[in-house]
Motif scaffolding. Structure first.
Motif: not given
Lengths: 228, 247
Positions: A155-156, A159, A219-220, A223-224, A226-227, B96
């Protein structure tokens, strides 16, 4: 037809083809830059991470070489980088000005180093225990990178990619200097130099919408997935 | 059989070089449950990391089944590491990935000759209903059970446990100790456990090495607990520590 509407319609008919052409030119430059960021920036950032002190491939010589390269390119004011690269682009591509592909070379270079730094930063945020786990399982280096580091940093990484993408849109707007065209060049040429401010604002609105879209999408997605 | 033969290791810190491990020698038998105990900074974890080659001693040798594992070539070392699993104090799960994906992780790295089916391993650690969840949704004890399942699925010959209960409360510690005992009884691997928690050692291990400032002071045989309920409850321990007995 209302005279105002008729005027608007004429303006749209007059500028729409050029606007579309400019958007296509921006698309070409951005496309090359994005591919370069993924194909070269991602490995370069990973190399910076892996070869740093205390990391699995620790190699101060390799790290310094990569680090200095990234710093030098990022230190250049972009306009000067574009000019400084002209001879190299001419050598590689045959021409250095007048088309969006030639203008893509500096974009690609800045995309690579920009994203490499984001990648390095993202990987530095992965907990140390993840690397330790991979090593305790006897993971090879590619396994460590693909099955552990990229999974935890995904996720990073997205971004960072989004941020780099938005910066690249900004960089692309000055490629008109070397005849690369693009939406920024369109805004300056028609809007600023010919005092047709309405055209300039239309171009700016296009850029804002595009940036917003990319930012939201990035971003969406981040976020999606990223757990954590 | 694992033999640590005169192993030493020094590290650099701000005040210079310090010896973390100083000429330590002991042997761990096959299928044994062996503890390494000592205070923080005694060098316990470094010793454990010698056994799966995460750390290399500056001097001495770590022999496993007669082979010095730090002299193995890359492919032989990887082959050896396939037989050794490790669980960690901070669990070290991939956040994750789901429980099931975390447990399957070692199988994605190597081909193992004999593995435990996913359903069996999930039942073994009591996490069948959590298989699709992510670590953030699990308690500390459940995370550690995922760590144990991830270690067991490959049927390791050696299971290294680095302070596996130090981040857990007493009740959860007991659960984890029970799972480890059951794993040993079922699969018969050698367990090497590092901890500063004496009750955990007493409950789980049959012998233990005591470390002090990087030096081995004793290797002791541990008497099995006479009373099945010897493992302190939180209340009992609190009373012992705070008031030396119940009024």
């Amino acid at each position: 037809m209302d005279p105002t509407d008729q005027l608007l319609s004429e303006r749209i008919q007059e500028y729409a083809p050029r606007l579309m052409e400019s958007l296509a030119e921006s698309g070409i430059m951005m496309g090359f830059a994005i591919v370069a960021a993924i194909v070269f920036g991602l490995p370069l950032g990973t190399l910076l991470f892996l070869t740093a002190s205390g990391k699995p491939m620790e190699n101060s010589w390799l790290y310094q070489m990569a680090n200095i390269f990234v710093n030098i390119v990022r230190s250049f004011p972009f306009l000067l980088l574009v000019i400084a690269m002209q001879p190299a682009i001419r050598l590689l591509y045959g021409r250095a000005t007048g088309d969006p592909i030639a203008a893509s070379f500096p974009m690609m270079l800045i995309a690579i180093v920009l994203y490499a730094r984001f990648v390095e930063q993202s990987l530095l945020d992965v907990p140390r225990g993840v690397i330790e786990t991979a090593q305790s399982m006897g993971a090879t280096l590619p396994q460590l990178v693909w099955k552990f580091l990229y999974v935890e940093a995904r996720s990073s990484l997205i971004i960072g990619f989004t941020t780099a993408f938005v910066s690249l849109i900004s960089y692309s707007t000055i490629m008109g200097v070397v005849g690369g065209g693009g939406i920024g060049d369109f805004a300056i040429r028609y809007g600023y130099q010919r005092y047709e401010t309405d055209v300039m604002y239309v171009a700016i609105i296009f850029i804002i919408i595009f940036v917003e879209l990319i930012q939201k999408l990035g971003l969406n997605l981040a976020r999606k997935i990223d757990k954590r | 059989m694992i033999t640590l033969d005169q192993v030493s290791k020094s590290f650099q810190n701000n005040s210079g070089e310090f010896k973390a491990i100083d000429a330590v020698t002991f042997t761990i038998q096959d299928h044994e449950r062996f503890g390494i105990i000592g205070e923080s900074g005694a060098g316990k974890s470094t010793l454990l990391r010698f056994i799966n080659a995460l750390e290399t001693p500056d001097e001495g040798a770590v022999m496993v089944d007669g082979k010095n594992i730090h002299q193995l070539n890359k492919s032989a070392l990887r082959l050896y590491q396939k037989q050794v699993a490790m669980i960690f104090q901070e669990f070290n799960l991939l956040n994750n990935k789901t429980v099931e994906e975390n447990i399957r992780l070692p199988l994605e790295l190597h081909a193992y000759p004999e593995t435990i089916p996913m359903e069996t391993v999930l039942d073994f650690v009591g996490l069948r209903d959590k298989r699709g969840q992510y670590p953030k949704d699990l308690s500390g004890g459940q995370k550690q059970r995922v760590g144990i399942a991830r270690a067991l699925i490959t049927r390791p010959k050696i299971l290294l446990c680095d302070e596996p209960t130090s981040a857990l409360d007493l009740g959860t510690t007991k659960e984890i100790v029970d799972v480890l005992k059951k794993a040993h009884d079922t699969f018969g691997m050698t367990i090497v456990l590092v901890t500063h928690e004496l009750e955990v050692i007493k409950e789980l291990c049959t012998r233990a090495a005591i470390l002090e400032n990087g030096m081995l002071t004793d290797v002791i045989k541990i008497e099995p607990p006479k009373n099945k309920k010897s493992y302190s409850s939180y209340r009992k321990r609190a009373l012992e520590v705070l008031s030396h007995g119940s009024d």
